[in-house]
Structures are given as C-alpha cells and as structure tokens.
Design an enzyme around this catalytic site. Structure first.
Site, PDB file in Angstrom:
ATOM      1  N   ASP A 108     -16.776  48.416  23.706  1.00 42.35           N
ATOM      2  CA  ASP A 108     -16.367  49.459  24.656  1.00 42.35           C
ATOM      3  C   ASP A 108     -15.770  50.616  23.861  1.00 42.35           C
ATOM      4  O   ASP A 108     -14.667  51.089  24.149  1.00 42.35           O
ATOM      5  CB  ASP A 108     -15.348  48.894  25.645  1.00 42.35           C
ATOM      6  CG  ASP A 108     -15.165  49.778  26.874  1.00 42.35           C
ATOM      7  OD1 ASP A 108     -16.098  50.529  27.212  1.00 42.35           O
ATOM      8  OD2 ASP A 108     -14.095  49.710  27.491  1.00 42.35           O
ATOM      9  N   ASN A 127     -10.439  54.410  23.831  1.00 40.01           N
ATOM     10  CA  ASN A 127     -10.068  53.190  23.116  1.00 40.01           C
ATOM     11  C   ASN A 127      -9.867  53.436  21.624  1.00 40.01           C
ATOM     12  O   ASN A 127      -9.952  52.514  20.811  1.00 40.01           O
ATOM     13  CB  ASN A 127     -11.123  52.104  23.335  1.00 40.01           C
ATOM     14  CG  ASN A 127     -10.952  51.408  24.671  1.00 40.01           C
ATOM     15  OD1 ASN A 127      -9.861  51.376  25.225  1.00 40.01           O
ATOM     16  ND2 ASN A 127     -12.022  50.849  25.201  1.00 40.01           N
ATOM     17  N   ASP A 144      -7.931  47.743  22.098  1.00 41.09           N
ATOM     18  CA  ASP A 144      -8.545  47.091  23.260  1.00 41.09           C
ATOM     19  C   ASP A 144      -9.918  46.491  22.977  1.00 41.09           C
ATOM     20  O   ASP A 144     -10.957  47.076  23.282  1.00 41.09           O
ATOM     21  CB  ASP A 144      -8.651  48.071  24.420  1.00 41.09           C
ATOM     22  CG  ASP A 144      -8.929  47.357  25.738  1.00 41.09           C
ATOM     23  OD1 ASP A 144      -8.939  46.108  25.749  1.00 41.09           O
ATOM     24  OD2 ASP A 144      -9.133  48.041  26.754  1.00 41.09           O
TER      25      ASP A 144
END
Length: 329
Positions: free
Chosen positions: A203, A208, A220
C-alpha cells in the site's frame, strides 16, 4: 444501549491501560491519528516523548498474519531500511492482548508528507524501494494474502452487488461495466502470472511515507502482501502522462541501483489501478457499520458517488486500452 461496534469499547482509559500493561507509564495524554482500518494513537509517555499504539481491527487478521507483518518490518529495519517497525518486548513479543484487542506499539516517528517535487527526492525514494524489494524477495509470506484478480476484483464486485448499496437505476450499468472490466483484466493481468512475485509493502502511496531531513520513512505494513514490484511503484505516480514518465524515470533510476526491474510490468499499471478502484469501494461497503466510516466518508453511499464511480470506471476502461508508460533501462 449495547455497543454497536467493537471499537466502541476502545475508550481513552482502555487505550492508556493497554499501553501501561506493556510496561510503558503514560502521562494521560493521547491523540487519535488518521487511521480507519485500525485505530492508531500517539501516546505521551510519563517521562516524555511518545509511542504510537496500533489497535488492530477485531476479526480481520490473526496472530500469524500480524506476526508476519511485524517480522517483515523488523527484517527491513535490520537491513537499515527506514521503516517504523514494532517495538519488541520480552520473549520477542510484538503483539499484545488487552480486553480483547490486539495491539502493537511503535516508536514515534515525526515527519511530513512527501511531495516528491524534486528529481533527487524521487531517486532517493527509488533507491530505498529497491533495497526494500531486495529484502522482500529474500523470503516469502505464508499467511499474508497475495494480489490477485479473484481477491481484489471479482470478490469486490460480488460483494458490492450483494449489498443493495448501488442505486437501482445504476446497478445494471455498474454490473455490466464491472463484468467487462473483469473480463479485460483477466487478459491484461496475464503477465502478472509470469512476473516475479515477492513480499511488498503493498500500500505504498504518499500517505504511508514520512519525509524527514534524512529522507523517507515507510510506515504501515498492515496491507503487506505478495505481488509484483510495480504494485509498490505505480501509486507514487501522478499528474499527466509526461509527469508520470519523468517521475517513473527518476524512481527507477534509483531503484535499479539495487535491484533489476522488468519493464514488462509497466503494462500492469492501469490494471492494478482498476483493481484498487473496485476494491476500495468494496472496502468502504464492508466497513460501513463502523461509525468512523459514515463520519469520515459521508460521500459514500450517495447517488453522486455511484454516478461518479460508473463514470470513473468507464474512463478506466478506456485507459486499459492506452499504451503503457515507457522506460528505457
């Protein structure tokens, strides 16, 4: 009145008690951070400084799956890749249980949102991604999911159509368009079967990544998975096609200092974007009973949202027919 969602039980006292049960005295000050899938808080320690406490969404990941996330983060940290890895306690423990919640503690890492307006910043990020993928390819996940058409595409569409969440007059259009897209993705994602697949961030978008004086810090890994390298690259591209070409060239110039990149993966970008669009709508629908979602995503579950989704998917259908971005090794 009975609690309507498990997170309703996550009161400030419960949060602070959970952190103190890990052996970290707290001052009593906490700040909720911008996280919806899980709940994440900045906790002030009694002796100064902060820790971040991440309370995992109940009934999503099991201990084995979370442990693989933590092990991957710690492995990256051991290789001096800037990532915010969980704090390790006695007996190599990183997962804690408090009043039914799984949680992990992380060192507090300040930073700002990256802009990547400069070529050298993009090259630096590319170098770290190349190093991250080199570590990722040195091992494998057993319990984490893989990036597949079935899981991210077909199951997402199936769920959305089963929930009576799409307005009646748009459901037929959405269904037929989704079926056409899934059939096209079945063709365009064929190269994915032949590309190298390994452990990824999964992701990797700008929200992030924290930028500091020394460069990027990845955060994360909650969605880390097995997939192709391009999955961690395409979400960093934005703007016009020319803009994306320049950004891609810089990222891969840095990336290939540490790891080879297969340019055939560039033809996967629009397919992966389509999967993300389908999966994102399904994610919102699956989480709609969590009070945080109607509060923070009030535009979802509206006629306007689904009208825009049909339009966006039609545009994406056209994008799938465009030639891929180019890169000269």
């Amino acid at each position: 009145m009975p609690s309507s969602h498990p997170y309703d039980k996550l009161t400030p006292d419960t949060i602070l008690d959970a952190v103190e049960a890990c052996g970290i005295p707290c001052s009593g000050s906490l700040l909720a951070l911008n996280s919806y899938e899980n709940r994440v808080y900045r906790i002030e320690k009694e002796d100064g400084g902060y820790v971040a406490a991440k309370f995992y969404r109940p009934d999503r990941w099991g201990d084995d799956t979370i442990t693989e996330e933590h092990q991957f983060a710690l492995e990256l940290s051991e290789h001096e890749i800037p990532i915010v890895a969980p704090m390790v306690f006695a007996k190599d423990r990183t997962i804690h249980i408090h009043e039914g919640f799984r949680l992990a503690l992380f060192p507090w890492q300040p930073g700002r949102a990256p802009e990547l307006n400069h070529s050298e910043d993009r090259k630096l990020l590319g170098r770290y991604l190349g190093r991250l993928h080199t570590v990722g390819a040195s091992g494998s996940f057993t319990h984490r999911i893989s990036l597949t058409l079935e899981g991210f595409g077909k199951q997402s569409v199936k769920y959305l159509l089963s929930q009576n969440i799409i307005p009646d007059y748009l459901e037929t259009a959405y269904r037929s368009l989704a079926e056409l897209l899934l059939a096209r993705l079945n063709e365009t994602l064929l190269p994915l079967q032949n590309s190298q697949r390994f452990r990824l961030h999964g992701d990797c978008h700008l929200s992030n990544i924290l930028w500091t004086e020394t460069g990027p810090h990845f955060v994360d890994l909650d969605d880390c998975l097995t997939g192709p390298a391009i999955q961690d690259i395409w979400m960093l591209l934005s703007g016009s096609r020319d803009d994306q070409q320049r950004q891609l060239a810089d990222l891969l110039q840095g990336y290939t200092q540490f790891r080879d990149f297969d340019p055939r993966e560039l033809q996967l970008i629009e397919s992966l974007r389509t999967l993300r669009m389908l999966n994102y709508s399904a994610w919102l629908a699956r989480r709609w009973q969590d009070p945080a979602f109607p509060r923070n995503f009030p535009w979802f579950n509206t006629i306007k949202y689904w009208e825009e989704q049909v339009l966006a998917l039609r545009e994406q259908q056209a994008a799938l027919e465009e030639p891929p971005l180019l890169w000269q090794p």
